[in-house]
Scaffold this active site. Structure first.
Site, short mmCIF file in Angstrom:
data_model
loop_
_atom_site.label_atom_id
_atom_site.label_comp_id
_atom_site.label_asym_id
_atom_site.label_seq_id
_atom_site.Cartn_x
_atom_site.Cartn_y
_atom_site.Cartn_z
N ARG A 149 44.01 39.82 29.99
CA ARG A 149 42.97 39.37 30.92
C ARG A 149 41.80 38.71 30.21
O ARG A 149 41.42 37.59 30.54
CB ARG A 149 42.46 40.53 31.77
CG ARG A 149 41.44 40.08 32.81
CD ARG A 149 40.84 41.26 33.55
NE ARG A 149 41.80 41.99 34.34
CZ ARG A 149 41.52 43.07 35.06
NH1 ARG A 149 40.28 43.53 35.05
NH2 ARG A 149 42.43 43.68 35.75
N HIS A 157 50.48 35.21 38.82
CA HIS A 157 49.22 35.95 38.62
C HIS A 157 48.82 36.65 39.91
O HIS A 157 47.98 36.14 40.67
CB HIS A 157 48.14 34.95 38.19
CG HIS A 157 46.93 35.58 37.56
ND1 HIS A 157 46.94 36.11 36.29
CD2 HIS A 157 45.67 35.77 38.02
CE1 HIS A 157 45.74 36.57 35.99
NE2 HIS A 157 44.96 36.39 37.03
N TYR A 171 38.89 22.54 50.24
CA TYR A 171 38.24 21.23 50.31
C TYR A 171 38.45 20.40 49.04
O TYR A 171 38.48 19.18 49.10
CB TYR A 171 36.74 21.39 50.53
CG TYR A 171 36.39 22.08 51.83
CD1 TYR A 171 36.75 21.52 53.05
CD2 TYR A 171 35.69 23.29 51.83
CE1 TYR A 171 36.43 22.16 54.25
CE2 TYR A 171 35.37 23.93 53.02
CZ TYR A 171 35.75 23.36 54.22
OH TYR A 171 35.44 23.99 55.40
#
Length: 748
Positions: free
Chosen positions: A35, A81, A126
């Site tokens: 991580r 993931h 967007y």
């Protein structure tokens, strides 16, 4: 109980301590390895690696059309993931922001945030994205046997363990992360400088830090602000793998204004303006008149600071702003990453580069070996095809007459199973006469390539030379000039509080009950001010608002307060004891102001005194400092400002009418003490309270002296008062009848 037992129901049991310790260690290793920390090979954390790989699998190359970011995030979460979508998208945003990544991997379209507010990016539904050209440095060799593949989280597909980076991205883009018990903060660097350092190490594996740092001058951030850390500190940082560095904004002068043109890494211009405005509102920045942001598309950073006048020291002002705002900022550096052995470690720069070069050489070796295997396999197939073409009629006959022609072909022509299979897969169109020429041509080309690959793989020097040539080519294609200049400067110091206060004329007034106030200007009638009932005027002094007001109490202690913090004289002020801690029973007898080198006459009514510099009386302690020693039964007299101790005279008179004048130069200048005897008053009379020092005054050579006794007064001209001149510590001369009880001495 043992560490692991089975009860009668077959349920596994173990001590809670053992279970929690193992669970936390497993979690810690997951956070560290999967991580938070980047890998030395490709310089990426797992989420970044999965984002880039998923985008390549979606066909989002630098030449493709942009696709919605939600498409990429969805693929990453669904395939590789299984974590939160917002965290995954934020990692993608950081890869796309040119002000966050030195060499962005993602080419974004839409609102991806701004330097003022990096988290102001639009939602992933967007924005659109594709890979940047720079990403091919990680992906171009992926399908060439260079990566180890591991199963994804659900075992349904595979993903690359580490991407085959062609350049040390771990240094180029840097990275930061917090794991369990460790953290990483790797600053970005310039591609050309790092490439030259890698070539230096390839040509001379024994090169030390000094030789490497001839190429790598220091970090290179995505901003044009200056790195002001001294070179010796940068060298120490690279030698140990941890330390800190400082960045400072760059500014220019334009028509008397200060124009800030570049900010330190990850510093918001809006926040800097807010910090400066906060100081202005608190009246801690009087030398600044106006502040505005003129940043636009052509000038991404343009902060304008307008000084109050052209007399303002711009260098001093900026030094203060550097010290008190984010215009200068410190960054922690910790070169902590996962090495080739799979373990996290803080590495020095030479070790880091050497380890990456080991990774790169092995990657190129695997790529060449993969290609050599393919070439040898194809040559093997071509050899079989050539046998077939030379015996085409026999081959066709065998295929037509036998139900299982492969074993017959193998036996008849001495072919391998692979060759026989390739012959059987031939299409009729490939039986043309010219096909034999094509096979021989391809065979010649592949044999040349085979020989080249074998020669490179068989010679370590040639292999390293190939790696060097590829690094040079990539540096030429993707490299750019340094953005962050390295300029060695001392760390900025904030201005003293007094330097930040306007130097306005001020009169500080002290009352008998210890109330203090400050009036603007020097034309103030201090005795005519309104006082509380039972209170009256005690003392006043003139100075500037940026100076310290020094108070003297009856025990001989002095205290200091910033004059501009005192209450206004429009009211009756406030008790000074509320801000200071004088001894019990002490009362304030005087106040002083001026420059630190100004001199004051300190004295007691027992006739002792000395000259003291004002700076020696200043104390930041609420309890003040002891300056004048007060004998038992004596009282401290009001301090008197000394203008010229070498040419002034001191007049001293006792309550019994003795007058003595002496050169002021006969008194010592000292920071504290009892002082020397000015005029001699018999000890018995002092002890009985029958006689003591009535008054002191300072005279210039041409001044007259007025002696006031009750309602009577007598003025002595210079030639008259000279008759009273004597040595310091003498009894003095008796004044005429009627002036036996002196009250005041006053120069005219």
């Amino acid at each position: 109980m043992s560490h692991l037992e089975l009860n009668l129901d077959g349920v596994e049991q173990q001590p809670l301590r053992t279970f929690t310790e193992k669970a936390y260690l497993d979690y810690s290793m997951y956070v560290i390895l999967d991580r938070a920390l980047p890998h030395v090979g490709d310089g990426l954390k797992p989420v970044q690696r999965r984002l880039i790989y998923a985008m390549s699998e979606l066909g989002l190359s630098a030449l493709s059309k942009h696709k919605k970011s939600a498409r990429t995030v969805g693929d990453v979460l669904g395939k590789y993931h299984p974590h939160g979508d917002s965290a995954c998208y934020e990692a993608m945003v950081l890869l796309a922001q040119p002000f966050s990544s030195r060499y962005p991997f993602v080419d974004g379209q839409g609102n991806w945030g701004s330097p003022d507010d990096p988290k102001s990016f639009a939602a992933m539904r967007y924005t659109e994205a594709r890979l940047s050209p720079y990403a091919q440095l990680l992906l171009s060799e992926l399908g060439q046997g260079t990566a180890d593949w591991v199963p994804n989280f659900d075992g349904t597909m595979e993903e690359p363990k580490v991407l085959p980076a062609r350049l040390p991205n771990v240094l180029l883009n840097g990275g930061s992360g917090i794991a369990v018990g460790m953290a990483t903060d790797i600053p970005p660097h310039n591609l050309r400088e790092v490439a030259r350092a890698c070539i230096c190490l390839l040509e001379n594996p024994d090169a030390g830090l000094e030789q490497i740092c001839e190429h790598i001058q220091g970090p290179d951030f995505p901003t044009e602000a200056e790195i002001i850390t001294p070179r010796r500190e940068l060298m120490a940082l690279y030698r140990t793998g941890h330390g800190s560095l400082r960045m400072r904004a760059r500014f220019e002068r334009e028509n008397g204004d200060i124009i800030v043109t570049a900010l330190p890494f990850q510093v918001s211009g809006a926040k800097v303006l807010e910090q400066i405005a906060g100081q202005m509102n608190a009246k801690k920045l009087p030398m600044v008149e106006d502040l505005r942001d003129e940043s636009d598309h052509e000038h991404p950073t343009r902060l304008v600071i307008t000084p109050r006048s052209n007399r303002v020291d711009l260098e001093g002002l900026m030094a203060h702003l550097f010290a008190t705002t984010d215009l200068e900022r410190s960054y922690r550096v910790n070169l902590n990453l996962i090495g080739l052995d799979g373990r996290p470690q803080v590495k020095s720069l030479p070790v880091l580069l050497a380890e990456w070069l080991e990774f790169r050489v092995e990657t190129v070796r695997r790529r060449l070996q993969w290609r050599l295997d393919k070439v040898l396999k194809r040559l093997h197939v071509l050899e079989g095809l050539l046998i077939a073409y030379l015996n085409i009629d026999e081959v066709i006959r065998i295929i037509r007459e036998h139900d299982a022609p492969k074993p017959v072909l193998v036996e008849r022509f001495g072919l391998t199973d692979i060759q026989a299979e390739a012959i059987l897969e031939l299409k009729l169109r490939h039986l043309a006469r010219l096909e034999e020429m094509k096979i021989r041509g391809e065979q010649d080309e592949l044999e040349q390539e085979r020989d080249h690959l074998q020669s490179v793989l068989g010679a370590d020097a040639r292999l390293r030379g190939l790696v060097r040539d590829e690094i040079e080519a990539d540096a030429e294609k993707f490299g750019d000039d340094r953005r962050s200049p390295i300029v060695e400067r001392a760390a900025a110091q904030a201005l003293d509080e007094s330097a930040l206060v306007p130097a306005e004329p001020l009169t500080v007034v002290l009352s008998k009950m210890g109330w203090v106030r400050a009036a603007k200007g020097h034309e103030v009638d201090a005795q005519g001010l309104n006082y509380k009932s039972g209170d009256a005027y005690q003392s006043d002094t003139q100075g500037r608002s940026n100076q310290q007001a020094v108070f003297l109490d009856s025990t001989g202690r002095t205290y200091a307060l910033a004059a501009h913090t005192l209450p206004s004289a429009r009211g009756q002020g406030e008790p000074i004891s509320g801000r200071l801690s004088p001894p019990d029973g002490a009362r304030f007898v005087g106040v002083m102001m001026g420059a630190g080198e100004d001199l004051y006459l300190m004295s007691t009514d027992h006739g002792y005194g000395f000259i003291c510099r004002l700076e020696d009386m200043i104390s930041r302690n609420r309890a003040g400092k002891a300056v004048i020693t007060v004998p038992q039964g004596a009282s401290v007299r009001h301090p008197m400002r000394v203008r010229d101790p070498q040419h002034q005279y001191l007049a001293a008179a006792t309550t019994d009418g003795y007058l003595l004048l002496l050169p002021l130069s006969e008194l010592p200048c000292m920071p504290r003490g009892k002082g020397n005897k000015i005029i001699n008053v018999p000890a018995a009379r002092l002890k009985a309270g029958e006689e003591f020092l009535a008054d002191l005054t300072l005279l210039d050579a041409g001044d007259s002296l007025t002696v006031v006794a009750g309602k009577k007064f007598k003025t002595l001209k210079p030639d008259e008062w000279r008759e009273y001149l004597g040595e310091r510590g003498r009894r003095g001369t008796k004044l005429p009848r009627g002036f036996q009880k002196v009250d005041i001495l006053r120069p005219n």
